[in-house]
Design a protein around this motif. Structure first.
Motif, PDB file in Angstrom:
ATOM      1  N   GLU A  52      11.539  33.705 -22.644  1.00  0.00           N
ATOM      2  CA  GLU A  52      11.579  32.574 -23.585  1.00  0.00           C
ATOM      3  C   GLU A  52      12.531  31.490 -23.082  1.00  0.00           C
ATOM      4  OE1 GLU A  52      14.055  33.591 -27.320  1.00  0.00           O
ATOM      5  OE2 GLU A  52      13.486  35.553 -26.534  1.00  0.00           O
ATOM      6  N   THR A  53      13.627  31.900 -22.432  1.00  0.00           N
ATOM      7  CA  THR A  53      14.569  30.916 -21.888  1.00  0.00           C
ATOM      8  C   THR A  53      13.895  30.085 -20.794  1.00  0.00           C
ATOM      9  OG1 THR A  53      16.391  32.425 -22.368  1.00  0.00           O
ATOM     10  CG2 THR A  53      16.846  30.643 -20.806  1.00  0.00           C
ATOM     11  N   LEU A  54      13.201  30.759 -19.873  1.00  0.00           N
ATOM     12  CA  LEU A  54      12.536  30.037 -18.775  1.00  0.00           C
ATOM     13  C   LEU A  54      11.461  29.099 -19.311  1.00  0.00           C
ATOM     14  CD1 LEU A  54      12.179  32.851 -16.084  1.00  0.00           C
ATOM     15  CD2 LEU A  54      13.909  31.049 -16.223  1.00  0.00           C
ATOM     16  N   LYS A  55      10.784  29.517 -20.376  1.00  0.00           N
ATOM     17  CA  LYS A  55       9.755  28.665 -20.986  1.00  0.00           C
ATOM     18  C   LYS A  55      10.352  27.340 -21.452  1.00  0.00           C
ATOM     19  CE  LYS A  55       5.745  30.365 -20.597  1.00  0.00           C
ATOM     20  NZ  LYS A  55       4.783  29.549 -19.841  1.00  0.00           N
ATOM     21  N   GLU A  56      11.588  27.398 -21.968  1.00  0.00           N
ATOM     22  CA  GLU A  56      12.244  26.172 -22.448  1.00  0.00           C
ATOM     23  C   GLU A  56      12.453  25.180 -21.310  1.00  0.00           C
ATOM     24  OE1 GLU A  56      15.854  27.202 -24.532  1.00  0.00           O
ATOM     25  OE2 GLU A  56      14.771  28.662 -25.783  1.00  0.00           O
ATOM     26  N   TYR A  57      12.647  25.705 -20.113  1.00  0.00           N
ATOM     27  CA  TYR A  57      12.875  24.836 -18.948  1.00  0.00           C
ATOM     28  C   TYR A  57      11.569  24.511 -18.207  1.00  0.00           C
ATOM     29  CZ  TYR A  57      17.834  25.984 -19.418  1.00  0.00           C
ATOM     30  OH  TYR A  57      19.111  26.140 -19.886  1.00  0.00           O
ATOM     31  N   GLY A  58      10.514  25.232 -18.547  1.00  0.00           N
ATOM     32  CA  GLY A  58       9.256  25.057 -17.818  1.00  0.00           C
ATOM     33  C   GLY A  58       9.294  25.636 -16.415  1.00  0.00           C
ATOM     34  N   PHE A  59      10.129  26.656 -16.209  1.00  0.00           N
ATOM     35  CA  PHE A  59      10.272  27.273 -14.884  1.00  0.00           C
ATOM     36  C   PHE A  59       9.295  28.439 -14.715  1.00  0.00           C
ATOM     37  CE2 PHE A  59      15.110  26.157 -14.530  1.00  0.00           C
ATOM     38  CZ  PHE A  59      14.771  24.821 -14.319  1.00  0.00           C
ATOM     39  N   GLY A  60       8.815  28.634 -13.485  1.00  0.00           N
ATOM     40  CA  GLY A  60       8.049  29.820 -13.141  1.00  0.00           C
ATOM     41  C   GLY A  60       8.990  30.928 -12.688  1.00  0.00           C
ATOM     42  N   ALA A  61       8.482  32.162 -12.646  1.00  0.00           N
ATOM     43  CA  ALA A  61       9.299  33.299 -12.201  1.00  0.00           C
ATOM     44  C   ALA A  61       8.393  34.510 -11.993  1.00  0.00           C
ATOM     45  CB  ALA A  61      10.371  33.636 -13.225  1.00  0.00           C
ATOM     46  N   SER A  62       8.930  35.463 -11.221  1.00  0.00           N
ATOM     47  CA  SER A  62       8.233  36.727 -10.973  1.00  0.00           C
ATOM     48  C   SER A  62       9.050  37.880 -11.532  1.00  0.00           C
ATOM     49  CB  SER A  62       8.054  36.953  -9.471  1.00  0.00           C
ATOM     50  OG  SER A  62       7.441  35.846  -8.867  1.00  0.00           O
ATOM     51  N   PHE A  63       8.361  38.820 -12.182  1.00  0.00           N
ATOM     52  CA  PHE A  63       9.016  40.006 -12.736  1.00  0.00           C
ATOM     53  C   PHE A  63       8.467  41.232 -12.009  1.00  0.00           C
ATOM     54  CE2 PHE A  63       9.355  36.770 -15.987  1.00  0.00           C
ATOM     55  CZ  PHE A  63      10.678  36.898 -16.404  1.00  0.00           C
ATOM     56  N   TYR A  64       9.373  42.016 -11.421  1.00  0.00           N
ATOM     57  CA  TYR A  64       8.980  43.157 -10.582  1.00  0.00           C
ATOM     58  C   TYR A  64       9.161  44.460 -11.340  1.00  0.00           C
ATOM     59  CZ  TYR A  64       8.101  39.776  -7.171  1.00  0.00           C
ATOM     60  OH  TYR A  64       7.534  38.699  -6.546  1.00  0.00           O
ATOM     61  N   ILE A  65       8.033  45.140 -11.521  1.00  0.00           N
ATOM     62  CA  ILE A  65       7.966  46.273 -12.434  1.00  0.00           C
ATOM     63  C   ILE A  65       7.897  47.587 -11.664  1.00  0.00           C
ATOM     64  CG2 ILE A  65       6.666  47.276 -14.355  1.00  0.00           C
ATOM     65  CD1 ILE A  65       7.965  44.434 -14.864  1.00  0.00           C
ATOM     66  N   THR A  66       8.658  48.568 -12.170  1.00  0.00           N
ATOM     67  CA  THR A  66       8.645  49.920 -11.621  1.00  0.00           C
ATOM     68  C   THR A  66       8.644  50.912 -12.781  1.00  0.00           C
ATOM     69  OG1 THR A  66       9.878  51.527 -10.275  1.00  0.00           O
ATOM     70  CG2 THR A  66      11.188  49.920 -11.479  1.00  0.00           C
ATOM     71  N   GLU A  67       8.103  52.095 -12.533  1.00  0.00           N
ATOM     72  CA  GLU A  67       8.246  53.184 -13.504  1.00  0.00           C
ATOM     73  C   GLU A  67       9.328  54.156 -13.040  1.00  0.00           C
ATOM     74  OE1 GLU A  67       4.603  55.019 -14.715  1.00  0.00           O
ATOM     75  OE2 GLU A  67       3.912  53.213 -15.741  1.00  0.00           O
TER      76      GLU A  67
END
Ligand SMILES: [Zn+2]
Length: 284
Positions: A52-67
């Motif tokens: 939600e914070t990044l959305k306020e800035y209009g920034f892109g990002a990658s989230f790296y998921i592991t189990e």
């Protein structure tokens, strides 16, 4: 509409690119201030604060998921994201990337184990309607030639490592090289800075200053905050200050996959480790 018209229309839509890129498919010039944001390990803050914070800035990002890590020990998903959370990150427009099934030291795996670790996250994404990941980050920064080869074989375009061996890493946040697409292998992209108790605002400014003349700053965060791993913690108020700075500097802030707009990932040095070895031979 006839079949041919549909095909032409589809070609026009694909050719125009999601970000208004050139229609001939050649990469755009790399702007100064190009910053890639990556978030490792699937901390709960990915969905409860960062997105939600990044959305306020209009920034892109990658989230790296592991189990791996504490994923299975946290059935209530208080510290780690659930797959429903991950789906939401995708729906919000962020990139979901692969951080392996079990968060192993990849240098200790057989080739089969490397593939099955990659495959598990690909399968989970498929089960949850998330596109197959195109990018990857190495667990615990540990990379190897067999891992690079497995990633290439499975069609991965970009992968991020840590700051070492070119830069020292005390394990509590550190500076690293900017990514130089003219030199680095796209499956061994260095981290330009990773946040922790020994990495802060001055280091962010330094990293952004490296992002010029065709080089790109790649930033790594973990939890905001990282409750289980304080050595890679970022406080939420610091994170907001960092994002304010990127905005003030007019940075172009993107996900790792979006590098394809500026970098041709099929252009790779023949020897993936050649650039790293050369730098080490030259003293860093
Ligand atoms: Zn990790």
């Amino acid at each position: 509409m006839g079949r041919m018209q549909q095909l032409v229309l589809a070609a026009l839509i694909v050719g125009s690119g999601a970000c208004g890129g050139p229609t001939d498919g050649s990469p755009e010039p790399i702007p100064d201030g190009l910053v890639v944001l990556t978030f490792d390990d699937g901390n709960k803050s990915d969905i409860s604060f960062v997105a939600e914070t990044l959305k306020e800035y209009g920034f892109g990002a990658s989230f790296y998921i592991t189990e791996g890590l504490g994923y299975h020990a946290d059935p209530d998903k208080e510290r780690y994201v659930s797959w429903e959370d991950v789906r939401q990150l995708h729906d919000l427009g962020f990139e979901v990337g692969n951080h392996t099934g079990s968060h192993p030291d990849m240098t200790k795996l057989t080739v089969d184990e490397i593939h099955s670790n990659l495959e598990l996250i690909e399968q989970r994404c498929d089960e949850h309607g998330i596109p197959r990941p195109e990018t990857f980050v190495y667990p615990g920064w540990r990379h190897s030639l067999p891992a690079v080869e497995a990633l290439a074989e499975r069609g991965y375009r970009f992968a991020r490592r840590g700051v070492s061996p070119e830069h020292p890493d005390g394990g509590r946040g550190a500076r690293g090289r900017p990514y130089d697409p003219e030199d680095d292998h796209p499956l061994l992209i260095p981290t330009t800075g990773y946040a922790g108790p020994e990495w802060g605002f001055e280091d962010l400014v330094w990293a952004v200053d490296q992002a010029r003349d065709g080089k790109i700053a790649v930033l790594t965060f973990h939890g905001v905050p990282a409750t289980e791993h304080p050595w890679v913690n970022t406080d939420p108020e610091d994170f907001v200050r960092y994002m304010d700075f990127l905005q003030e500097r007019n940075c172009t802030v993107i996900a790792l996959r979006d590098l394809a707009q500026y970098v041709d990932p099929s252009k790779r040095p023949e020897d993936p480790y050649g650039p790293i070895r050369r730098r080490q031979a030259n003293g860093g």
